[in-house]
Design a protein around this motif. Sequence first.
Motif, PDB file in Angstrom:
ATOM      1  N   VAL A   9      14.370  61.814 -24.496  1.00 56.94           N
ATOM      2  CA  VAL A   9      14.010  60.957 -23.550  1.00 56.94           C
ATOM      3  C   VAL A   9      13.383  61.419 -22.855  1.00 56.94           C
ATOM      4  O   VAL A   9      13.340  63.040 -22.543  1.00 56.94           O
ATOM      5  N   TRP A  54      12.459  58.531 -29.841  1.00 54.20           N
ATOM      6  CA  TRP A  54      11.942  58.656 -29.066  1.00 54.20           C
ATOM      7  C   TRP A  54      11.894  57.473 -28.140  1.00 54.20           C
ATOM      8  O   TRP A  54      11.407  56.408 -28.183  1.00 54.20           O
ATOM      9  N   ILE A  55      12.141  57.822 -26.648  1.00 56.63           N
ATOM     10  CA  ILE A  55      12.523  56.285 -25.811  1.00 56.63           C
ATOM     11  C   ILE A  55      11.210  56.756 -24.712  1.00 56.63           C
ATOM     12  O   ILE A  55      11.383  58.491 -24.341  1.00 56.63           O
ATOM     13  N   SER A  56      10.492  56.764 -23.751  1.00 52.84           N
ATOM     14  CA  SER A  56       9.467  57.037 -23.199  1.00 52.84           C
ATOM     15  C   SER A  56       8.568  55.663 -22.365  1.00 52.84           C
ATOM     16  O   SER A  56       8.961  54.959 -23.134  1.00 52.84           O
ATOM     17  N   TRP A 125      19.162  51.238 -26.676  1.00 52.22           N
ATOM     18  CA  TRP A 125      18.317  53.150 -26.916  1.00 52.22           C
ATOM     19  C   TRP A 125      19.203  53.950 -27.845  1.00 52.22           C
ATOM     20  O   TRP A 125      19.036  54.800 -28.578  1.00 52.22           O
ATOM     21  N   VAL A 134      17.999  65.354 -23.933  1.00 49.45           N
ATOM     22  CA  VAL A 134      16.975  65.563 -23.185  1.00 49.45           C
ATOM     23  C   VAL A 134      17.252  66.858 -22.131  1.00 49.45           C
ATOM     24  O   VAL A 134      17.357  68.030 -22.754  1.00 49.45           O
ATOM     25  N   THR A 138      12.390  65.924 -16.554  1.00 52.79           N
ATOM     26  CA  THR A 138      12.410  64.290 -17.113  1.00 52.79           C
ATOM     27  C   THR A 138      12.991  64.698 -15.524  1.00 52.79           C
ATOM     28  O   THR A 138      12.216  64.046 -14.398  1.00 52.79           O
ATOM     29  N   VAL A 152      21.036  57.880 -17.451  1.00 52.74           N
ATOM     30  CA  VAL A 152      20.829  58.263 -19.311  1.00 52.74           C
ATOM     31  C   VAL A 152      21.736  58.812 -19.926  1.00 52.74           C
ATOM     32  O   VAL A 152      22.937  58.798 -20.717  1.00 52.74           O
TER      33      VAL A 152
END
Length: 328
Positions: A9, A54-56, A125, A134, A138, A152
Amino acid sequence: MSKVDVVTVGESMVLFQPITDNSLNYAPLFMKSLAGAESNVAITLARLQKKVRWISKLGKDPFGDFILSTLAGEGIDVSRVKREVHKNTAICFKENKGYGDPNVYYYRKNSAASLFSQEDVKEDWFENALHLHVTGITPALGENTVEFIREVMVFARKQGLSISFDPNLRRKLWTEEKAKEVLLSLIPLCDIFMPGLEEAEFLLGNQSVENYGKQFIEMGPKIVALKLGEQGSKGFYKDQIIESSAYKVNRIVDTVGAGDAFAAGLLSVLLEEENLASHEGILRSLHHALRRANILGALATQYKGDWDGAPNLEEILLIENEKQIPSR
């Protein structure tokens, strides 16, 4: 649904850098790529035949389209990425004058990914996933991103995922006091912690490498992998210390992305589940993981892009076995 080895993420940016080594002031032509610690790790892991999600958040703009298509082209699951109509995709510029580390200029304030908050975290997710990776970038992006990344990590742990955390210190994004406070608070939430020597000193003050490893282990991670640059790396597990010498290269082209390559190399070995079934398996895996991480980190310094030259699994196995990669 098939398993996902790693969920990561974070924010990716479109990267512009002069085609030739030159000051940004006078560079007439630029090449376009993408940059972002988490996507660097994702791409390298995908090339090592790991399944990655991939999370965004990205802007609903051509730059966001470019990032999505590039990552999807590497075989990464981007189905959970959210597009923001009224926010932009972040960009950055890298300046390499041919000596020293490159200068990187970020334009990411108020970007789409800086809007992340706790309410954005979704159960799907982590669907069918084994591990979360991670970084400390972020939480520095926006007003609510500290709480977001903590949520998260907590949510992933509840879902049964193991977690790795690279502090990836970015002094330009927040004050040193805030960075130290937040990064230290996130260490107990991870299973694998992978700081560099400069980051360890930033977090704990000037101490010996062995003390860094011992104190980080006491904070809660199962494994600590300390990056030592030209001195290689050291792994810490319980009361065990494992040393791994650096993979030697003749020249340094660009150091950006080396830490992300190290992380991908480490995870690509440690996440082979059968190797982590016992105390002996973890020690054996950690030896191999550090060696691969050192190789990938060194190779990342040999090309300008953050991830572009990352080897595939066949190539890294040849290097590990000290065999020549055949020319194409």
